[in-house]
Design a protein around this motif. Structure first.
Motif, PDB file in Angstrom:
ATOM      1  N   ALA A 133      -5.774  53.816 122.661  1.00 58.71           N
ATOM      2  CA  ALA A 133      -5.918  52.368 122.802  1.00 58.71           C
ATOM      3  C   ALA A 133      -4.604  51.648 122.516  1.00 58.71           C
ATOM      4  O   ALA A 133      -4.245  50.683 123.200  1.00 58.71           O
ATOM      5  N   ALA A 136      -2.230  52.141 125.404  1.00 59.13           N
ATOM      6  CA  ALA A 136      -2.584  51.250 126.505  1.00 59.13           C
ATOM      7  C   ALA A 136      -2.105  49.823 126.236  1.00 59.13           C
ATOM      8  O   ALA A 136      -1.599  49.132 127.127  1.00 59.13           O
ATOM      9  N   ARG A 137      -2.269  49.371 124.978  1.00 58.61           N
ATOM     10  CA  ARG A 137      -1.840  48.009 124.623  1.00 58.61           C
ATOM     11  C   ARG A 137      -0.335  47.848 124.793  1.00 58.61           C
ATOM     12  O   ARG A 137       0.139  46.857 125.363  1.00 58.61           O
ATOM     13  N   ALA A 140       0.657  47.729 128.400  1.00 61.96           N
ATOM     14  CA  ALA A 140       0.326  46.414 128.953  1.00 61.96           C
ATOM     15  C   ALA A 140       1.359  45.381 128.530  1.00 61.96           C
ATOM     16  O   ALA A 140       1.779  44.525 129.320  1.00 61.96           O
ATOM     17  N   GLU A 163      -3.685  55.896 130.689  1.00 56.25           N
ATOM     18  CA  GLU A 163      -4.311  54.737 130.050  1.00 56.25           C
ATOM     19  C   GLU A 163      -4.509  53.604 131.040  1.00 56.25           C
ATOM     20  O   GLU A 163      -3.692  53.406 131.952  1.00 56.25           O
ATOM     21  N   ALA A 165      -5.597  49.315 131.055  1.00 58.06           N
ATOM     22  CA  ALA A 165      -5.775  48.111 130.244  1.00 58.06           C
ATOM     23  C   ALA A 165      -5.834  46.898 131.153  1.00 58.06           C
ATOM     24  O   ALA A 165      -5.169  46.856 132.199  1.00 58.06           O
ATOM     25  N   VAL A 173      -4.314  40.879 126.357  1.00 61.79           N
ATOM     26  CA  VAL A 173      -4.684  42.232 126.788  1.00 61.79           C
ATOM     27  C   VAL A 173      -6.139  42.449 126.434  1.00 61.79           C
ATOM     28  O   VAL A 173      -6.542  42.257 125.290  1.00 61.79           O
ATOM     29  N   THR A 175      -9.791  44.894 127.724  1.00 58.77           N
ATOM     30  CA  THR A 175     -10.347  46.244 127.592  1.00 58.77           C
ATOM     31  C   THR A 175      -9.272  47.307 127.799  1.00 58.77           C
ATOM     32  O   THR A 175      -8.446  47.209 128.713  1.00 58.77           O
ATOM     33  N   ARG A 176      -9.297  48.332 126.936  1.00 59.96           N
ATOM     34  CA  ARG A 176      -8.326  49.429 127.030  1.00 59.96           C
ATOM     35  C   ARG A 176      -9.064  50.755 126.961  1.00 59.96           C
ATOM     36  O   ARG A 176      -9.979  50.913 126.166  1.00 59.96           O
ATOM     37  N   ARG A 177      -8.654  51.699 127.783  1.00 58.38           N
ATOM     38  CA  ARG A 177      -9.258  53.018 127.780  1.00 58.38           C
ATOM     39  C   ARG A 177      -8.195  54.090 128.023  1.00 58.38           C
ATOM     40  O   ARG A 177      -7.187  53.850 128.673  1.00 58.38           O
TER      41      ARG A 177
END
Length: 517
Positions: A133, A136-137, A140, A163, A165, A173, A175-177
């Motif tokens: 997560a 991903a952040r 982004a 990832e 996002a 930012v 949803t993150r996966r």
């Protein structure tokens, strides 16, 4: 709003002069990935950071992980050697802060903690392991460094993880996966190509269910995606080989993926300048991209050269700096460090702005940027200054610019120093990225700056004012001071007439002295 107002739009007080920005003058990031280990030192004082130092070693730490669950032994040795070197370089450059992060390979490997302890013991570098997560952040945020306020979905592919996002707009930012849809992991799957394709399809479907809205734009981050973009450029014979902000349609991507699986990879590697280590991952990455595009259904796909490393720099920025226009801040930084008369760009903009008074904000920002950059290449040889200006604009590490805008800016700066493109080595194929009207606008802007910079070297608006009467097809220069009448000599007159000629209007001068003997 007065000239001294600190909030005077993009010409407000330059934040790179403040203590918060100066603290970003040497920010070091070591990114330990599954495929590569990279050390970057940013000069992050401006909103578009410069890469003061940038070195990458393709170590393949994650190679063979699917079979062993451990880091690749050879990769460990190479990575440790690289990290020893980077630690010494960081000390020599007095880099502060120094950020060291690791992603999926070190995160998931059984011997990841042992590797971190070994690195700390030999280098003094304390590795921060990012979870999916957080990875991903940061990716982004790297995209936001180049596209402030961007909206859409980012997809960052590494060697061992991928990832996703959501970019919410306004710098947020959502949803993150994270997933294992990455080349080094997929290479370890048993069952052949059929099993790999089935696994990719199922995993992408699971991910897409977490992001129900189809994004207008999909931002691609990561070396494998950039390699595919280079192949797309070569296949299409695209004239500007700049990866950042390179855009592809879903149809073009599908055609390029078919191309990848039909031609000799060594030939592609040679044509695109891609390393053999990276090209080894491309076929598997292309299968993931194909399924992503099929299921996500974006209207447009854009390449971002900014990712985790740039996201870490973004983390260090103040909120005020994050919200500045990266193009304008970078142009101001370039003017302050390289122009003959720092600050003149703003005066030049005020002088030529009446020619663009009806332009929309996104066009006016390009006019502002051009005025700020109009003189930063003055040290180039006069015979080549025009083409140096063009190359600097089109190939510079600038965020917040589409490829068409790069060409527009480059053309304007070329015509700042040369009235025509003959003899400059200009690649006419680049004009395919702009409409004929935009080409003409860029030439007019260049000639306007050429005239304004010749007319006065301090504050041209103190000596003359421009007015455009489009319906009467007249360009009027009113000389407002005795100095202005003295300044309007033969060369200035010639350049004013050249500007009017480019605009297809009649040049009219009020208040001029006769130039006849």
């Amino acid at each position: 709003m007065g000239d001294t107002d600190p909030d005077f739009g993009p010409f407000g007080l330059p934040l790179f002069d403040g203590p918060e920005a100066r603290s970003l003058a040497r920010v070091g990031v070591i990114d330990i990935g599954s495929n590569s280990v990279r050390f970057v030192v940013f000069d992050g004082a401006a909103r578009s950071p410069a890469y003061y130092f940038n070195e990458k070693i393709l170590c393949g730490l994650g190679a063979g992980f699917a079979e062993t669950g451990r880091l690749n032994p050879e990769g460990r040795v190479r990575a440790l050697s690289a990290l020893k070197r980077f630690a010494v370089l960081a000390r020599e450059m007095d880099v502060t802060p120094m950020l060291t992060v690791a992603t999926a390979a070190v995160r998931d490997a059984e011997d990841g903690p042992d590797f971190r302890a070994e690195v700390l013991s030999h280098t003094g570098l304390e590795i921060r392991v990012l979870d999916g997560a957080e990875e991903a952040r940061l990716s982004a945020q790297g995209v936001l460094l180049g596209w402030p306020g961007a909206e859409g979905l980012i997809c960052d592919i590494g060697g061992s993880s991928m990832e996703l996002a959501v970019l919410l707009g306004g710098g947020g930012v959502g949803t993150r996966r994270t997933s294992d849809l990455a080349p080094l992991k997929l290479m370890g799957l048993k069952g052949g190509k059929k099993a790999v394709r089935k696994h990719i399809k199922e995993k992408v479907a699971e991910l897409v269910a977490e992001f129900p809205e189809s994004p207008k734009r999909l931002f691609l981050v990561g070396g494998s995606w950039r390699a595919i973009a280079r192949i797309d450029m070569a296949r299409r014979d695209y004239p500007l080989r700049v990866l950042h902000e390179y855009r592809m349609t879903p149809k073009a991507i599908m055609n390029t993926i078919t191309h990848i699986h039909e031609v000799d990879l060594d030939a592609i590697r040679s044509e695109t300048g891609t390393s053999s280590e990276r090209m080894r991952l491309v076929p598997m990455a292309s299968l993931v991209l194909k399924e992503l595009v099929r299921q996500i259904k974006p209207k447009e796909v854009a390449i971002s050269s900014y990712g985790i490393r740039e996201g870490l720099l973004y983390d260090q920025m103040s909120d005020a700096l994050r919200h500045r226009d990266p193009l304008i801040e970078a142009a101001r930084h370039a003017e302050a460090s390289s122009a003959r008369h720092p600050g003149f760009g703003r005066a030049l903009y005020r002088f030529v702005e009446p020619l663009f008074s009806g332009a929309r904000p996104h066009k006016k920002r390009l006019v502002r940027a051009a005025c700020l950059l109009h003189d930063v290449s003055w040290r180039a040889h006069p015979d080549y200054r025009a083409e140096v200006c063009f190359d600097n604009a089109t190939r510079a590490n600038l965020g917040g610019l589409t490829h068409g805008e790069r060409i527009y800016l480059g053309l304007a700066l070329l015509h700042r120093y040369k009235s025509n493109r003959a003899g400059t080595g200009f690649n006419a194929d680049l004009l395919s990225l702009l409409s004929d009207d935009r080409v003409q606008e860029a030439e007019i802007l260049g000639r306007a700056m050429r005239f304004g910079a010749m007319f006065a070297t301090a504050n041209p608006i103190d000596h003359g004012k421009l007015k455009l009467r489009p319906k009467k097809r007249e360009l009027i220069l009113t000389l407002t001071s005795e100095e202005g009448r003295d300044l309007f000599g033969e060369v200035a007159k010639s350049r004013f007439e050249s500007l009017a000629n480019a605009m297809g209007v009649e040049p009219i001068v009020n208040g001029a002295r006769s130039l006849s003997r």
